[in-house]
Scaffold this motif. Structure first.
Motif, mmCIF file in Angstrom:
data_model
loop_
_atom_site.group_PDB
_atom_site.id
_atom_site.type_symbol
_atom_site.label_atom_id
_atom_site.label_comp_id
_atom_site.label_asym_id
_atom_site.label_seq_id
_atom_site.Cartn_x
_atom_site.Cartn_y
_atom_site.Cartn_z
ATOM 1 N N LYS A 102 33.970 -34.534 -20.608
ATOM 2 C CA LYS A 102 34.885 -34.275 -21.319
ATOM 3 C C LYS A 102 36.290 -35.074 -20.911
ATOM 4 O O LYS A 102 37.089 -35.620 -21.609
ATOM 5 C CB LYS A 102 35.170 -32.877 -22.000
ATOM 6 C CG LYS A 102 34.167 -32.403 -23.083
ATOM 7 C CD LYS A 102 34.696 -31.107 -23.291
ATOM 8 C CE LYS A 102 33.561 -30.483 -24.197
ATOM 9 N NZ LYS A 102 33.919 -28.987 -24.801
ATOM 10 N N GLY A 103 36.281 -34.952 -19.693
ATOM 11 C CA GLY A 103 37.256 -35.472 -18.745
ATOM 12 C C GLY A 103 37.682 -37.098 -19.182
ATOM 13 O O GLY A 103 38.616 -37.519 -18.894
ATOM 14 N N GLU A 126 39.524 -37.404 -22.335
ATOM 15 C CA GLU A 126 40.903 -36.831 -22.170
ATOM 16 C C GLU A 126 41.594 -37.703 -21.137
ATOM 17 O O GLU A 126 42.873 -38.105 -21.377
ATOM 18 C CB GLU A 126 40.850 -35.589 -21.186
ATOM 19 C CG GLU A 126 40.378 -34.564 -22.017
ATOM 20 C CD GLU A 126 40.218 -33.154 -21.260
ATOM 21 O OE1 GLU A 126 40.392 -33.235 -20.090
ATOM 22 O OE2 GLU A 126 39.707 -32.059 -21.887
ATOM 23 N N ARG A 170 42.367 -40.922 -23.442
ATOM 24 C CA ARG A 170 43.608 -40.424 -24.220
ATOM 25 C C ARG A 170 44.877 -40.513 -23.679
ATOM 26 O O ARG A 170 45.935 -40.615 -24.275
ATOM 27 C CB ARG A 170 43.587 -39.150 -24.807
ATOM 28 C CG ARG A 170 42.163 -38.859 -25.955
ATOM 29 C CD ARG A 170 42.340 -39.592 -27.198
ATOM 30 N NE ARG A 170 43.474 -39.372 -27.960
ATOM 31 C CZ ARG A 170 43.387 -38.380 -28.716
ATOM 32 N NH1 ARG A 170 42.339 -37.733 -29.020
ATOM 33 N NH2 ARG A 170 44.635 -38.148 -29.486
ATOM 34 N N SER A 171 44.830 -39.986 -22.433
ATOM 35 C CA SER A 171 46.067 -40.003 -21.530
ATOM 36 C C SER A 171 46.756 -41.491 -21.501
ATOM 37 O O SER A 171 47.906 -41.540 -20.980
ATOM 38 C CB SER A 171 45.858 -39.281 -20.294
ATOM 39 O OG SER A 171 45.114 -40.008 -19.408
ATOM 40 N N LYS A 202 41.755 -41.489 -30.624
ATOM 41 C CA LYS A 202 40.556 -40.732 -30.289
ATOM 42 C C LYS A 202 39.325 -41.801 -30.656
ATOM 43 O O LYS A 202 38.403 -41.850 -30.075
ATOM 44 C CB LYS A 202 40.472 -39.600 -31.236
ATOM 45 C CG LYS A 202 39.081 -38.748 -31.121
ATOM 46 C CD LYS A 202 39.308 -37.346 -32.061
ATOM 47 C CE LYS A 202 38.092 -36.591 -31.514
ATOM 48 N NZ LYS A 202 37.989 -35.481 -32.420
ATOM 49 N N SER A 253 38.939 -44.330 -27.971
ATOM 50 C CA SER A 253 38.514 -43.677 -26.464
ATOM 51 C C SER A 253 36.879 -43.386 -26.920
ATOM 52 O O SER A 253 36.183 -43.652 -25.996
ATOM 53 C CB SER A 253 39.099 -42.281 -26.567
ATOM 54 O OG SER A 253 40.382 -42.391 -26.297
#
Length: 226
Positions: free
Chosen positions: A122-123, A126, A129-130, A135, A138
């Motif tokens: 999941k990182g 994330e 997204r950062s 979404k 990504s």
């Protein structure tokens, strides 16, 4: 006629039927991947109605035999359409075959894609997204390319399964390879040379597909590491 005489005589017929088997397999595989991608994404959606419908689709198609699904589409669907429209609505055997195989394959591909996406840390999402990606961006640019590497083997297995399952299409009269063999057996009463030849042809194609997928997977792995 000897065993080999029957093999030589039936082989051109089987290869003619093989063309139809391959066409249906390729068309169904492509459509199945498209269906599976959307259903697989629906399976991990946070929107409960979408997730529920995707789950119902997968559970029903995986929980019922392909032959039953084929007969529902080929024989049952025209009956329903006739009741609605009041006119006969015959279904083309090829259309019914591709539709049934695509829908069935889509359910299995959906689970393959879902598992592949969920196997990615999941990182990764994330981090994307950062960096300012949406979404969807990504998922398309970060998660799916990594998941694709992991789903090649099970997708290859699904393709092989789909090819072998085309043998049941003789149930609706399609003259694919198995049906060609059955017609020859009906006229000669020599099942062994025919069916052993059919089995050998399937075996050769499965080996070729397996080798090609292994080569593709190896090249993609080398490209990712370089």
């Amino acid at each position: 006629m000897s065993f080999f005489d029957h093999v030589v005589k039936v082989l051109p017929l089987l290869l003619e039927g093989l063309k139809l088997s391959v066409i249906i397999t390729v068309a169904s595989a492509v459509l199945g991947i498209v269906i599976g991608l959307f259903v697989g994404l629906g399976r991990i959606s946070k929107k409960k109605p979408i997730k529920f419908l995707a789950g119902c689709y997968v559970n029903f198609l995986r929980g019922t035999p392909l032959l039953v699904q084929l007969l529902i589409i080929y024989a049952g669907l025209p009956q329903i359409l006739q009741l609605i429209t009041g006119r006969p609505s015959p279904m083309s055997p090829i259309v019914a075959a591709i539709a049934a195989c695509s829908l069935n394959s889509g359910a299995y591909v959906a689970e393959i894609i879902r598992a592949g996406i969920q196997s990615i840390d999941k990182g990764q999402l994330e981090a994307a997204r950062s960096l300012g990606l949406t979404k969807k961006q990504s998922m398309a640019r970060v998660v799916l390319p990594q998941a694709f590497m992991r789903i090649i083997p099970p997708l290859g297995n699904e393709l092989i399964t789909l090819l072998k399952e085309t043998s049941i299409l003789s149930a609706i009269g399609l003259e694919e390879m198995m049906r060609k063999g059955q017609l020859y057996v009906a006229s000669t009463f020599q099942p062994f040379p025919v069916y052993i030849t059919v089995a050998f042809i399937y075996f050769i194609i499965v080996v070729i597909i397996s080798k090609a997928l292994s080569l593709l997977e190896r090249r993609l792995r080398i490209s990712a590491e370089s």
